[in-house]
Design an enzyme around this catalytic site. Structure first.
Site, PDB file in Angstrom:
ATOM      1  N   ASP A   1       0.969  -1.445  -0.073  1.00  0.00           N
ATOM      2  CA  ASP A   1       0.248  -0.212   0.269  1.00  0.00           C
ATOM      3  C   ASP A   1       1.201   1.223  -0.059  1.00  0.00           C
ATOM      4  O   ASP A   1       0.650   2.551  -0.471  1.00  0.00           O
ATOM      5  CB  ASP A   1      -1.065   0.246   0.865  1.00  0.00           C
TER       6      ASP A   1
ATOM      7  N   CYS B   1     -21.586   0.978   9.344  1.00  0.00           N
ATOM      8  CA  CYS B   1     -20.455   1.628   9.198  1.00  0.00           C
ATOM      9  C   CYS B   1     -20.212   3.044   9.643  1.00  0.00           C
ATOM     10  O   CYS B   1     -19.546   3.189  10.336  1.00  0.00           O
ATOM     11  CB  CYS B   1     -19.285   1.266   8.430  1.00  0.00           C
TER      12      CYS B   1
ATOM     13  N   CYS C   1     -11.098  11.875  10.451  1.00  0.00           N
ATOM     14  CA  CYS C   1     -10.809  10.549  10.390  1.00  0.00           C
ATOM     15  C   CYS C   1      -9.837   9.939  10.983  1.00  0.00           C
ATOM     16  O   CYS C   1      -8.621  10.456  11.226  1.00  0.00           O
ATOM     17  CB  CYS C   1     -10.324   9.729   8.835  1.00  0.00           C
TER      18      CYS C   1
ATOM     19  N   CYS D   1      -7.793   3.807  13.840  1.00  0.00           N
ATOM     20  CA  CYS D   1      -9.332   2.849  15.046  1.00  0.00           C
ATOM     21  C   CYS D   1     -10.214   1.792  14.255  1.00  0.00           C
ATOM     22  O   CYS D   1      -9.883   1.678  12.387  1.00  0.00           O
ATOM     23  CB  CYS D   1     -10.182   4.551  14.352  1.00  0.00           C
TER      24      CYS D   1
ATOM     25  N   CYS E   1     -19.708  -3.935  10.978  1.00  0.00           N
ATOM     26  CA  CYS E   1     -19.369  -4.473   9.769  1.00  0.00           C
ATOM     27  C   CYS E   1     -19.727  -6.039   9.793  1.00  0.00           C
ATOM     28  O   CYS E   1     -18.747  -6.540  10.330  1.00  0.00           O
ATOM     29  CB  CYS E   1     -18.109  -4.887   9.100  1.00  0.00           C
TER      30      CYS E   1
END
Length: 385
Positions: free
Chosen positions: A129, A189, A209, A236, A243
């Protein structure tokens, strides 16, 4: 079965033998929908000024810009479910070894197996990533995950607690069918996000966020947001915890290298307030915590202690407010000290004498709030008498 499909099956078996829970194949391009979503997200300022998100946009949107000879992207996923007994302070992915290192080692091994299985010399590149690729889009188009309303990639049968890596190879293989969205009408969510950072289905505003503020941001966290952080100090998982696709995902790790470390499973926040250089190195060595400085960890610990409402933390917070070398930490310690109704005179003194303007302001605001609360308590007691 065609020769190409046989080779794909062998690569999948090799990936499974290396511990990958999923392996799929995608064409080296991004979907127009994902490119458009990225452009809208950047235009709205939802990146919170993270420069690396605006750098190499062409490469993110088209892998041919990143590596022109790529014919196929092999997308793999490691399973990383949360483990029982963990305090909700450190995101699940950050509790064990640095997943970048684990993924890279396994992808190196998979690359060698691909070379052997193909029977020809291949050129390839490993990306995780940290590379400029639209990773979730690739996972979707490789048939191993879909993008949920939380913007997390959700692997079928595994959920969102997964870590992705990619192998860009000059080996022509047919792509797998993409996975369609499967959130339906669910909005759990969105409802669970403590700071309302999921501003719309499939859209996260990083400016709200907790993961952004605790990991990416290095300055003073806005006071208005701090109470919503709860005990989160590194990232977090709130949206993932609710979910439905993660239901029952507490069944232990399938990749031993990602086993959580005790110090990250149940962090000692008071100790984190004043880590020595050696303590910090031991805590962060071989983990993703290296992305956070000592003062960021202490800042985040102060906010969490202020939210946990444990007055036993007051002495440590007072020590941090009065003596910590970092103004950033002193400022957040002032907020937490006031939130726990610490000695208002300590705050007033800091508001007058601290050499840093931000600390003086934080202490003054905390003293004002604490003084008012103390006055109200005194008045009510007198009235009751």
């Amino acid at each position: 079965m065609s020769e190409a499909e046989r080779l794909k099956a062998e690569i999948r078996r090799a990936a499974a033998a290396l511990g990958f829970a999923r392996c799929g194949f995608a064409a080296p391009r991004s979907s127009p929908q994902s490119v458009a979503a990225l452009e809208r997200w950047l235009a709205a300022g939802h990146d919170a000024g993270m420069a690396y998100m605006r750098d190499a946009v062409a490469e993110r949107c088209q892998i041919s810009h990143l590596r022109p000879s790529t014919s196929t992207v092999v997308v793999v996923a490691l399973d990383c479910p949360p483990t029982p007994g963990a305090a909700p302070m450190v995101a699940a992915y950050a509790r064990g070894a640095d997943y970048h290192l684990v993924l890279h080692r396994k992808l190196l091994a998979l690359r060698e197996r691909c070379h052997t299985l193909a029977g020809v010399a291949l050129t390839s590149r490993i990306t995780i990533d940290s590379a400029p690729v639209l990773e979730r889009d690739l996972a979707m188009r490789a048939g191993i995950a879909f993008i949920g309303k939380s913007t997390m990639a959700i692997a079928l049968g595994l959920g969102s607690y997964v870590l992705f890596g990619e192998l860009l190879v000059d080996l022509a293989l047919p792509p797998d069918p993409p996975v369609a969205r499967r959130c339906g009408r669910c909005t759990l969510c969105l409802d669970a996000c403590p700071t309302c950072a999921i501003v719309a289905p499939y859209v996260v505003d990083a400016r709200r966020c907790i993961s952004y503020w605790t990991i990416e941001f290095r300055g003073v966290i806005p006071r208005v947001l701090r109470p919503a952080f709860g005990a989160w100090v590194v990232g977090c998982d709130a949206c993932q915890q609710v979910c439905p696709h993660n239901a029952g995902r507490h069944d232990g790790l399938t990749v031993p290298e990602l086993a959580p470390r005790a110090a990250l499973q149940t962090p000692d926040l008071i100790q984190w307030l004043d880590l020595s250089t050696g303590d910090y190195r031991r805590l962060s060595r071989g983990t993703t915590l290296k992305r956070l400085s000592r003062r960021q960890l202490a800042r985040n610990a102060a906010v969490a202690l202020g939210n946990l409402a444990d007055r036993d933390a007051l002495p440590a917070l007072q020590q941090a407010l009065c003596r910590h070398h970092s103004p950033l930490v002193r400022a957040h310690a002032a907020w937490a000290f006031g939130r726990l109704q610490g000695d208002v005179e300590v705050l007033r003194r800091a508001s007058r004498e601290d050499p840093d303007e931000t600390v003086r302001e934080e202490a003054a605001v905390a003293a004002s709030a604490s003084g008012g609360a103390a006055h109200e308590t005194s008045s009510s007691t007198t009235t009751g008498a």
